[in-house]
Motif scaffolding. Structure first.
Motif, short mmCIF file in Angstrom:
data_model
loop_
_atom_site.label_atom_id
_atom_site.label_comp_id
_atom_site.label_asym_id
_atom_site.label_seq_id
_atom_site.Cartn_x
_atom_site.Cartn_y
_atom_site.Cartn_z
N THR A 1 -32.62 40.42 -14.68
CA THR A 1 -32.01 41.38 -15.60
C THR A 1 -32.82 42.68 -15.54
O THR A 1 -34.00 42.67 -15.21
N ILE A 2 -32.16 43.78 -15.84
CA ILE A 2 -32.83 45.06 -15.97
C ILE A 2 -32.53 45.61 -17.35
O ILE A 2 -31.37 45.63 -17.79
N ASP A 3 -33.57 46.04 -18.04
CA ASP A 3 -33.41 46.70 -19.33
C ASP A 3 -33.11 48.18 -19.06
O ASP A 3 -34.02 48.95 -18.72
N TYR B 1 -27.26 55.13 -10.29
CA TYR B 1 -27.56 54.01 -11.18
C TYR B 1 -28.14 52.84 -10.39
O TYR B 1 -27.73 52.57 -9.25
N THR B 2 -29.07 52.16 -11.02
CA THR B 2 -29.69 50.99 -10.38
C THR B 2 -28.74 49.80 -10.46
O THR B 2 -28.24 49.47 -11.54
N GLN B 3 -28.49 49.19 -9.32
CA GLN B 3 -27.66 47.99 -9.26
C GLN B 3 -28.52 46.84 -8.77
O GLN B 3 -29.57 47.06 -8.14
N TRP C 1 -30.63 48.19 -5.56
CA TRP C 1 -30.27 49.41 -4.84
C TRP C 1 -29.80 50.44 -5.86
O TRP C 1 -29.44 50.11 -6.99
N ILE C 2 -29.84 51.69 -5.41
CA ILE C 2 -29.37 52.79 -6.25
C ILE C 2 -27.99 53.19 -5.74
O ILE C 2 -27.82 53.48 -4.55
N ASP C 3 -27.00 53.17 -6.63
CA ASP C 3 -25.64 53.47 -6.17
C ASP C 3 -25.42 54.98 -6.04
O ASP C 3 -26.32 55.78 -6.32
N PRO D 1 -42.55 50.66 -12.74
CA PRO D 1 -43.49 51.41 -13.58
C PRO D 1 -43.24 51.27 -15.07
O PRO D 1 -44.16 51.49 -15.86
N VAL D 2 -42.02 50.92 -15.46
CA VAL D 2 -41.74 50.80 -16.89
C VAL D 2 -41.45 49.34 -17.28
O VAL D 2 -41.01 49.06 -18.40
N ARG D 3 -41.71 48.43 -16.34
CA ARG D 3 -41.52 47.00 -16.62
C ARG D 3 -40.12 46.70 -17.13
O ARG D 3 -39.95 45.97 -18.12
N ALA D 4 -39.12 47.27 -16.48
CA ALA D 4 -37.75 47.08 -16.93
C ALA D 4 -37.11 45.81 -16.36
O ALA D 4 -36.08 45.38 -16.86
N ILE D 5 -37.74 45.25 -15.32
CA ILE D 5 -37.13 44.11 -14.63
C ILE D 5 -37.67 42.81 -15.21
O ILE D 5 -38.87 42.64 -15.35
N CYS E 1 -35.24 51.52 -17.83
CA CYS E 1 -35.15 51.92 -16.42
C CYS E 1 -35.00 53.43 -16.29
O CYS E 1 -34.17 54.04 -16.96
N GLU E 2 -35.83 54.01 -15.43
CA GLU E 2 -35.77 55.45 -15.21
C GLU E 2 -35.17 55.80 -13.87
O GLU E 2 -35.14 56.96 -13.47
N GLY E 3 -34.73 54.78 -13.14
CA GLY E 3 -33.96 55.01 -11.92
C GLY E 3 -34.71 55.60 -10.75
O GLY E 3 -34.11 56.20 -9.87
N HIS E 4 -36.03 55.40 -10.72
CA HIS E 4 -36.79 55.95 -9.60
C HIS E 4 -36.54 55.20 -8.30
O HIS E 4 -36.78 55.73 -7.22
N GLY E 5 -36.14 53.94 -8.42
CA GLY E 5 -35.78 53.18 -7.23
C GLY E 5 -36.93 52.48 -6.54
O GLY E 5 -36.78 52.04 -5.41
N LEU E 6 -38.05 52.36 -7.20
CA LEU E 6 -39.17 51.64 -6.59
C LEU E 6 -38.76 50.20 -6.26
O LEU E 6 -39.14 49.65 -5.23
S1 SF4 Z 1 -38.39 50.25 -10.41
FE1 SF4 Z 1 -37.87 49.89 -12.58
S2 SF4 Z 1 -37.52 51.94 -13.42
FE2 SF4 Z 1 -37.39 52.10 -11.22
S3 SF4 Z 1 -35.23 51.86 -10.72
FE3 SF4 Z 1 -36.16 49.85 -10.55
S4 SF4 Z 1 -35.85 48.91 -12.58
FE4 SF4 Z 1 -35.54 51.10 -12.81
#
Ligand code: SF4
Length: 66
Positions: A4-6, A31-33, A25-27, A54-58, A10-15
């Motif tokens: 899951t992603i919060d 947006y992060t998918q 992946w980034i669509d 970086p923001v521990r969203a996953i 999520c800031e969408g940097h795509g790391l």
């Molecule tokens: S690394 Fe984290 S903040 Fe960056 S896109 Fe993925 S879920 Fe979002």
């Protein structure tokens, strides 16, 4: 396992997409998918992506975890 992603975090940097491109992946809209129930073979990559976000969203949950 389940992923899951919060999206409040999520800031969408795509790391994650760099770390585990089979799962994240980034669509085209930026947006992060992600694959919500990845194959067990991807476990290590998912866990690494979760650790590197970086923001521990996953969140990576083993089957049976809430
Ligand atoms: S690394 Fe984290 S903040 Fe960056 S896109 Fe993925 S879920 Fe979002």
């Amino acid at each position: 396992m389940r992923v899951t992603i919060d999206f409040d975090k999520c800031e969408g940097h795509g790391l994650c997409a760099l770390t585990a491109p089979e799962i994240f992946w980034i669509d085209d809209n930026g947006y992060t998918q992600f694959v919500a129930e990845p194959d067990d073979a991807e476990r290590d990559n998912v866990v690494r992506a979760a650790q590197e976000c970086p923001v521990r969203a996953i969140q990576a949950l083993e089957d049976g975890q809430a």
